[in-house]
Enzyme design. Sequence first.
Site, PDB file in Angstrom:
ATOM      1  N   ASN A 256      -4.913   5.958  -0.924  1.00  0.00           N
ATOM      2  CA  ASN A 256      -4.094   6.589   0.116  1.00  0.00           C
ATOM      3  C   ASN A 256      -3.748   8.026  -0.244  1.00  0.00           C
ATOM      4  OD1 ASN A 256      -4.011   4.596   2.063  1.00  0.00           O
ATOM      5  ND2 ASN A 256      -2.236   3.586   1.194  1.00  0.00           N
TER       6      ASN A 256
ATOM      7  N   HIS B 254      -3.541  -4.213  -5.049  1.00  0.00           N
ATOM      8  CA  HIS B 254      -3.722  -3.640  -3.707  1.00  0.00           C
ATOM      9  C   HIS B 254      -5.147  -3.842  -3.247  1.00  0.00           C
ATOM     10  CE1 HIS B 254      -3.885   0.070  -0.899  1.00  0.00           C
ATOM     11  NE2 HIS B 254      -3.587  -1.017  -0.225  1.00  0.00           N
TER      12      HIS B 254
ATOM     13  N   SER C 235       0.818  -1.206   0.000  1.00  0.00           N
ATOM     14  CA  SER C 235       0.000   0.000   0.000  1.00  0.00           C
ATOM     15  C   SER C 235       0.852   1.256   0.000  1.00  0.00           C
ATOM     16  CB  SER C 235      -0.909   0.015   1.233  1.00  0.00           C
ATOM     17  OG  SER C 235      -0.126   0.024   2.422  1.00  0.00           O
TER      18      SER C 235
ATOM     19  N   GLU D 215      -6.881  -1.991  -6.316  1.00  0.00           N
ATOM     20  CA  GLU D 215      -6.080  -1.119  -7.179  1.00  0.00           C
ATOM     21  C   GLU D 215      -5.089  -1.983  -7.959  1.00  0.00           C
ATOM     22  OE1 GLU D 215      -5.803   3.162  -4.962  1.00  0.00           O
ATOM     23  OE2 GLU D 215      -4.618   1.559  -4.067  1.00  0.00           O
TER      24      GLU D 215
END
Length: 506
Positions: free
Chosen positions: A196, A146, A125, A158
């Site tokens: 993120n 991800h 991540s 992802e």
Amino acid sequence: MAFDLTKSDLVVAVFGAGTMGRGIAQVCAQAGIETLLYDARAGAVEEAIAAVGKGLDGQVAKGRMTADAKAALLAKLKPMAVLEDAKRAGLIIEAIVEDLAVKRDLFSKLEAIVAPDAVLATNTSSLSVTEIAAGCSRPERVGGLHFFNPPPVMKLVEVIAGLRSDPSLTDAMVALTKRIAKTPIVATDTPGFVVNHAGRAYGPEALRIVAQGIASPREVDELMKEAAGFRMGPFELLDLIGGDVTHAVMESMYGRYYEEPMYQPSAQMATRVAAGLYGRKSGIGFYDYKNADTVSGPTVNVAKQPIPTAVWVADEDGGRELATALDAAGVKTHVGGTPPKDSLCLVTPLGEDCTGAALRLALDPARTVAVDMLGRFGKRYTAMKNPLTSADALGSAIAVLGATGAAVTAINDSTGFVTQRLLAMIVNIGTRIAELRVAAPGDIDTAVELGLNYPKGPLALGDIIGPARVLAVLDGMFAATHDPKYRATTWLRRRAALGASLKTLD
């Protein structure tokens, strides 16, 4: 080289039997794929499979899964005793510790075991897929998948290709993601990918608001849920994820983007992490989970006042809508013109504080209270005082707004209130992700909605508010603070000027 992750006899090998690894393994097995699970710690795999079985028992008890489906899933989930057991795997997914050297070492060992056309995927991540792949002799078959915690529940994955990944690898990983009933979005190999990266607005800006004494964590959470429609407030989310995890991501993003001001970490959060106030997992964070009845007092104390006979409302963005709501509640208002003598003055600034609005409109600051109308308030109004607002005027404003049946939060003076600041920053960072070509506009919104549980993705949210209005908030905050974290992106500025959707491509 063409990679095929849709073949019926595909075998997936998952490395790391922690929460993420076992969840990923469960998802693959549930899709009917033979899935192998490995962990370096003795007994960890058996514990993980037992935990999966226990979780499935709950699903069966609730009627969400049949006993036969549970048995079929567990039959597809098998332990690996040694690395060599992965030689049949066509896809490796590592979900081990977030350490570049450790991940590189694992992939280097696996390269000598698996077939030449096997795909090596990392669930990282925070690390670069390209950097992980650089430790491999064949980086063209290394990519990122991800997943989000918990993988059996979270729909988003992802998909990331490294700079040296084979062109066909992305399509193969997207196909695999769909095969296991997840929603893929394709992101470039940049720090934070999409989710993120997008998260650098909600929590960090909320922390700045509290640090500046504008409102308390509970008040910010109430406003974002009841005035902006979010499912969780930023401090509830920080406590759920864990302050230590969140702060580490803040520092990583800030460092990897070479101290970009938009991603500045919170000194307040650093202190809280040092104190062990992580949130739910430590029992106390911004909320006390050991003493759930503990409630913080209001940031601004309000003296109860009757509804005044004269209420003046500024004729500007949101002003007439506010007056209409007050009139419907039986409060007599005057809109625009010269305020009647001794009347309560309500202003509805955009990207401006109460002080600035009072001075701009030549009002008596002692009688002036600002009301946030950006989000059209939903179930809760924000009443913002300036340093000279009298206790009587603030109390009267609370009474007037409360007459509509909505809850009211009183806050200290802030350029952009609370919800304006948070919404504008969410949109601005979303447009930065688009500007940097991290992902397609539609994928950015999908990622944020599924990965962060926001009611809308940042670009869709900006379109609903109006790009020009978002820009006005940011420009107002930047003009007042001269803080570069509030500078609007070129992506936002161009589309606001053109009256175009924030999803419009160049």
